[in-house]
Structures are given as structure tokens and as C-alpha cells.
Design a protein around this motif. Structure first.
Motif, short mmCIF file in Angstrom:
data_model
loop_
_atom_site.label_atom_id
_atom_site.label_comp_id
_atom_site.label_asym_id
_atom_site.label_seq_id
_atom_site.Cartn_x
_atom_site.Cartn_y
_atom_site.Cartn_z
N GLN A 171 8.66 14.61 -66.16
CA GLN A 171 8.14 15.22 -67.39
C GLN A 171 6.63 15.40 -67.30
O GLN A 171 6.08 16.45 -67.66
N LYS A 172 5.95 14.36 -66.80
CA LYS A 172 4.49 14.46 -66.68
C LYS A 172 4.11 15.59 -65.71
O LYS A 172 3.20 16.38 -66.00
N ALA A 173 4.81 15.67 -64.60
CA ALA A 173 4.50 16.72 -63.61
C ALA A 173 4.72 18.10 -64.22
O ALA A 173 3.93 19.03 -64.00
N ALA A 174 5.79 18.24 -65.00
CA ALA A 174 6.08 19.54 -65.61
C ALA A 174 4.99 19.93 -66.61
O ALA A 174 4.60 21.09 -66.70
N VAL A 175 4.48 18.94 -67.34
CA VAL A 175 3.39 19.22 -68.28
C VAL A 175 2.13 19.63 -67.51
O VAL A 175 1.50 20.64 -67.83
#
Ligand SMILES: [Fe+3]
Ligand SMILES: [Fe+3]
Lengths: 289, 141, 289, 141
Positions: free
Chosen positions: D60-64
Motif C-alpha cells: 500500500q505504501k509503495a502504491a501511494v
């Protein structure tokens, strides 16, 4: 398939929580009350569900006047015992069942009940006192409640509260929702609050033993007619806080006989006056296996 | 508001509906604030100063300071909110409820042990039960 | 006696708010859109209500995932324009009508709609953009909206959202509630959101002009049948955010013809593509005097 | 969960139901935090550090961080929450929506001006419209 195996009804007086937490259960005042739950604790241990769908009301704890949901279903993973002003009760965190709770929310909203979905809230004595009465007192830190719990909060604080009829219909929708859930879970539904009590004004202390016992009779044998009792009957006959009894009709509506099944078995019935200001009523109804 | 409010002819009883709720909004929100230990401590240290942080009416503040729960309810308070004041004072629901009847704590407790207040004469305003206005305050003290 | 005199339907695209707030309404891109509301602003000035009952949805603004009410009625005295991430829109505070809002809440809860009562919330573009389109742009500080507003927020963000049928029935309950209110108030009910749009995924940008216009036709002449449209039709035909159109059915259900009165008069109809990602639809229906 | 979910055969579309909501709980709550100017400033100053304050998954962090909104949605994000990231970046809803199609900003804007994406072939998975998986990513660039 998940199924509702039993329903439990009990008052949820805060003083009962205090008596438990302060180790006063054997005092003469409290002993007769707790004796009425001896059977219940054994019964619960022998009939331990996977999930309790616990209908209660929030007493100006999680919900202030900023926001008052008529029906709120807890879909979160955990719920902390609230500090109601005396500090939090020394009982374990309540562990939810997000998957079943979300399933029920999905199903009953499609059935035209306008729920509020809540992922974050503290739970007050309305929820934790019934758990203590039925499950005993696990260590607040190392212990745990013996099953998961889906909190279902009903507004009975600010009028208008939902009618008994609406509650009874909701119970039926909850049964349908549980029975459409794939995993094989043993679910109990509990209705809490009541019986007669009034906590306010010159009429505080009202108890109506006859009315309460007739309510118990009719809850067992004629819940459909009972659910048509208008609000003001509750207040007039059972005190301003007696209105909490509408919540028992949610649990009763979820039993098999309401949908053409066999009549439930009365496993236990108990009535005692007083606990603090309140008449304590308690029933355990089992669906046939 | 011509709404169905069939609960207004019950003696000694105030139903907390939207009208009461609006009247008592800040009184009740003040009470909620006492759910935090810090706020309880600040309130205890200087009740008046703490109350003055809230846009309550003077009558509401006076009723809180006097712990006059009947008056608090008349001014829009609800017992579940007001109970936070009792909790802060270390008083039980039974002490709070009893304080609204005019009975002493012992009188009220004994009434409850004897089976509670009877509904007879207390169903409708105009009957002769002990919760009717013409028999207030109760208690022998 | 209060009465509902008219209903207004309009999309509530955030980019419309930005175009208004940045003074870009005469640009070629925006001019045709705002031209469609020229009549509406005149109509509103000539038919100024005392109260607008404004049905909209919160776009993850006042309600996070912590708590999601299906239906929330604003009974507070005022509501601030929200900071949705771009800073608050430069528009006046929205002034509520607590007395009528509480009356409606009381009445429709007794009619078995399980509302959440909200005294404190910020309102987002879903509510303020329709106000701007109909009322123009009052000065945010010295100015004021020309009437009071009762915000009514519908969950259309997390599924399941209420069905079109449920919304249509709710509209009918709102009409009954308004008509049982003593003071002589002119009330309009507005349904906002829609029309076709999809803001997510490879299918973003979907517009279905034929479906939208058929929706407008049927909303005028056959709302009862239209209200039976299942959820997935909205998503399939009008995009994932087209589901907002269920809110129009609340406003439509509150019109007199649904209760045996005369058919409403179509005072205005407008349709335009695009506003940002969205098809803009707009209707004004008047009850006969 | 044998529930009625007739919305799962629509191409290029993820319906935000309870299941998605649970998956994306912290991702979406992080997005909500960007409604406060202070938080927006802290996020902009050090995105990674700000994200690490939230119990989100690494994915999720990477996608953000990559502003990959399709991936955010797959991981439980909802566009109304994710829009707070776009607002923080100063991007419009049109820029955000377009970024999920593979089209350039100009291509997407021109499609909208020309009347938007057609529903033909895009109603059900398995048809041949431009939102179908076998035609992704879109755009000529
Ligand atoms: Fe209670
Ligand atoms: Fe919207």
C-alpha cells in the motif's frame, strides 16, 4: 452454514459490573442476584458459541449528542471497554468478528434496515456486564472473553427510539443474514437492558413486577403480539429506562419459530428485584438442534 | 410540532426527545467531557472555571454546581450524560436516582429493597401516586 | 403547515465548485454548463424557499471508515464547508433548521427509517456545489446563503448502499413529516449527485447519454418503476459513481403526485457533457400550488 | 460470503464493499488525515516517514509513493479517500481518473470533451470495449 442456536436476555445494570469488579458478589444484597446466573454460566460453558451477536445500548459513551445512530453494527476487529467516568471496567478487550459482522451489515442493509457501520468504538457496561454475567470474569490482561462478539448498539437514549415492531423485524433480518453466511459458525444472539427501571425524576425507582413477568411470558410464547406494544406503554408501565426492553425483541425476532421453526426451549428463567434501581430479568431460549 | 408524543402525561418523568436534547446540548456535552480522567481532575479542582469553558446557560451551570439533577433534567440534561457528574463525585446510580425523589439515601435504598416504587397511581398525571407533583418532595426527613 | 413546493435535481461535481471559486465560469469549457443554470438561478430567486432539504452524499469528508451511516440527518444549527484537501470552499457557513430537522427525524424514525441524527459535521462539495449553482456565490464572510438548509447525507461510498426503492420510500416519509410540521414553511427538496460518471480504474470516464436521458424521462413520468432499478444497473450503465442517482429518488418520492396529487410541472431540464469526468443532469419540478 | 454481489462482472471497475473496505482500512484512513493542512505539509516534507506512521502494508505504501491509483484501489483504496492524495498534489479529479486508464492527460480530457467513454462493450467482462483487460493500458503515448 452459520446458525443461531440460542438467544439470551438479561438486564445490564452498571452496579452489577461494580459488584463483580469489587468482589462483592457474595454479599447478602448481591448473592441472590448472582445465584440466578449460576445456571447460566454453566450453560454458557457447555454451549459456548463462536460468536455472540450482542444487542445493547450505548449509554452516552461511544455516542454523544454529536451523532446518534438508530442502529449501529460494530464491524471492527476489537472494542475497548469504555471509561464511563469511573475508569474502564477491568475486563478484557472485546474481540469482534469483522467478517460475519460485515456480512450481516451487507445483508440487512439490502433488507432495508438503515444501519450505521462502526469500525471504531468503545463499549460500555451495556455490553460488558452481560458478558461478565454469562462468562465470568476473565483476567483483563492475560485472559480473554471465551468467544468473539459483534456489538450492535440501539439508540434508546434520545427519542424517538425504534419501535418494538421495527426491532422484531430487524431480528428476523439478522437471522436471514446469519443463515446466509457460509462458514459453519455457532452464533448466539443476546438482547440486553431492562427490565423495569426509572433513573430520573420523582418517579425514580419504579418497578413493575407484574408487567415484567408478563413481558417474559409473552416474549416466550407470543413475541409477535408483544412487539406491537407502543413506546409509551413501556415508559408508563416499566419506567423511562424500561424502554430498553425493545432490544430484547431483536434477539427474539431472530429465533427459528418466528420463521416457522419449532418453538424455542426455555433453558432458564430468572427474575429478581432489585439491582440498584432495576428489576433484573433473564431468559435463555434454545433453538431445537 | 404536532408530533405523536404520548409520553408527556406521565408524572415525574421527562422524556429526552429532540426538543430536550437541543435545550441540553452543551450541558450534556460538558458531561461527556468528564469521561476523560484529566477533565475530571480539572473539573474537581475548580468546578466553576471548568463550567465556564462551556457555552451553557447560567441556570444549567448553577444546577450542576448544586447537583440538582431534577433541575438539570428540566434544562435538557439526560441521566446517562448526567451520570458522568455522579461518577466524578464517586456516587452510584442509586444515589443519583434517589437524590431526585426527595428521599434520603437510606429511604430510597429501603424502598428498592422492598420491591421498588409502585406503578399504581403513577401511570398518568392526575392520579394520586407518590410520584405525582402534589406529593413532592417525597421522603420523611 | 409546512409544504414541499418543488424538487431540484443536479449533479454536484467538485470541479464545478473549483470553476466557480476560481472565476472560470465564462471560459469556453465551462460556459455551456453554467448557462444551463441561468434559468435556475432566476427561478430560485423567484421561488425562494424557507428551507432546502438537501440530499447529498458525503465523499469521505465528515465520515471516515470509522463510522458510516446509511442515512444521516443534520439537526445542528450550522455546518462548516469542509476542507477536502484543497482547503475549504470560499462559501458561507450553512445555516441549519434544527426545529424542522428534528421534527422530520422524529417522524421518519417513527415511520421505520433508521436515521442517524447528526448535530456536528462539516459539509463537502456534495452539498455546497448545488447551493452555488442554484443561489450564486454569496460572499463567504459578509454574505449568507439565501435560506436555511437541512443536510441529509446518504451513504453511496461503501456498499451496500440503500436501494433506489428504499430511497423512494424514504422520500414519501419525508413528505409526510414536512406536512405534519405546524409552522407555515416553504420547503424544497433537492436530490444531488450523478449523472453517469466513473472516477476509477480502466473504465474511468464512462458516460452514458442515452441512459441518463432515459433516467430523466422516467424520473419525471414514472418514478415508481424507476425506483426498482437494481444497483448493478446503475454501475453497469452509468459508471461506478453513477450510483449517486439513487439520491434523486428521495427527492422525487417527496413530490405530491406520489401520494395521489397532481403531476409536477417540469420548470427546467438540462443535460451537458462533460464537467470534468461527469455528465451533468439537472431538473426542476414544481408541485402545483 | 454467499451474498448478492452482481457488480463483480463489470470490467475495469472495483466496487468498494465491506471486503475492500477492510483491506484498505488504514490506507483510506491515512488519506483522510490529509484533510488537515498540517498533515499535508508533513506528508509533503517526507512522504515515506509520514506513511510509516500508519499500519499500512508495504504494498500500500509503495502504491501511494508511486501514485499508482489502480494499485491503491486493488489494495482496498476508495477513490474518494485517494482523492485527498491528489488534492495534496494539486491534481484534479480528472487528472486522477485519467491516470488510471493509461491515457495521457490530454487524451483523457479530449475523450471527455468528445462525450466520454462509451458503455458499448464495457458492460460485462468478456466483451470487447476499451475498458476490458485485454485492451489495457489504453492511450497512444
Ligand atoms: Fe441500560
Ligand atoms: Fe458525488
Amino acid at each position: 452454514m452459520a446458525r443461531i442456536t440460542a438467544s439470551v436476555y438479561t438486564s445490564h445494570v452498571p452496579a452489577i459490573g461494580a459488584a463483580l469488579d469489587l468482589g462483592r458478589t457474595t454479599e447478602p444484597y448481591w448473592q441472590p442476584l448472582f445465584a440466578g446466573y449460576d445456571f447460566s454460566k454453566r450453560w454458557f460453558a457447555e454451549n459456548r458459541p463462536d460468536v455472540v451477536f450482542l444487542v445493547y445500548n450505548d449509554h452516552a459513551t461511544a455516542f454523544s449528542l454529536d451523532l446518534i445512530p438508530t442502529f449501529a453494527i460494530g464491524t471492527g476487529e476489537r472494542f475497548q471497554p469504555a471509561d464511563e467516568g469511573w475508569g474502564p471496567r477491568p475486563v478484557p478487550t472485546v474481540i469482534g468478528h469483522p467478517d460475519l459482522a460485515s456480512h450481516i451489515a451487507h445483508s440487512v442493509i439490502q433488507d432495508d434496515f438503515d444501519l450505521t457501520i462502526v469500525n471504531k468504538m468503545d463499549v460500555d457496561h451495556g455490553l460488558t456486564v452481560p458478558l461478565s454475567l454469562m462468562c465470568g470474569q476473565p483476567d483483563p490482561v492475560r485472559g480473554a472473553w471465551p468467544c468473539t462478539v459483534i456489538p450492535f448498539a440501539v439508540n434508546v437514549v434520545q427519542y424517538p427510539v425504534p419501535s418494538g415492531r421495527r426491532c422484531f423485524m430487524l431480528g428476523q433480518a439478522i437471522r436471514r443474514a446469519v443463515e446466509s453466511y457460509g462458514p459453519d459458525l455457532n452464533v448466539q444472539i443476546w438482547g440486553t437492558g431492562g427490565m423495569s427501571h426509572q433513573l430520573q425524576g420523582p418517579r425514580a425507582g419504579l418497578i413493575n413486577r407484574e408487567w415484567d413477568n408478563r413481558f417474559l411470558d409473552r416474549l416466550i410464547t407470543d413475541p409477535d403480539a408483544l412487539s406491537r406494544t407502543p413506546h409509551d406503554d413501556y415508559v408508563r408501565e416499566a419506567g423511562s429506562e424500561g424502554i430498553e426492553l425493545v432490544m430484547w425483541l431483536i434477539a427474539r425476532g431472530a429465533m427459528a419459530d418466528i420463521n416457522g421453526g419449532a418453538a424455542p426451549k426455555v433453558a432458564h428463567r430468572f427474575y429478581h428485584v432489585p439491582a440498584s434501581n432495576t428489576a433484573v430479568g433473564h431468559l435463555i431460549l434454545e433453538n431445537s438442534k | 410540532m404536532p408530533l405523536d408524543k404520548p409520553y408527556q402525561d406521565i408524572p415525574g418523568t421527562t422524556i429526552f426527545d429532540a426538543e430536550q436534547s437541543r435545550k441540553g446540548y452543551w450541558l450534556n456535552q460538558f458531561c461527556m467531557s468528564l469521561m476523560k480522567a484529566d477533565n475530571r481532575a480539572r473539573f474537581k479542582a475548580d468546578e466553576r472555571a471548568y463550567l465556564d469553558e462551556w457555552p451553557m446557560t447560567d441556570a444549567q451551570k448553577a444546577a450542576v454546581l448544586a447537583r440538582d439533577l431534577n433541575e438539570c433534567i428540566r434544562l435538557g440534561g439526560n441521566i446517562y450524560f448526567l451520570a458522568k457528574i455522579g461518577a466524578t463525585d464517586g456516587r452510584s446510580f442509586q444515589q443519583m436516582a434517589g437524590s431526585m425523589t426527595g428521599m434520603t439515601e437510606a429511604e430510597y435504598r429501603d424502598m428498592m429493597i422492598a420491591g421498588g416504587r409502585s406503578v399504581e397511581g403513577n401511570r398518568r398525571i392526575g392520579e394520586d401516586g407518590d410520584a405525582q407533583a402534589h406529593r413532592q418532595p417525597q421522603g420523611k426527613k
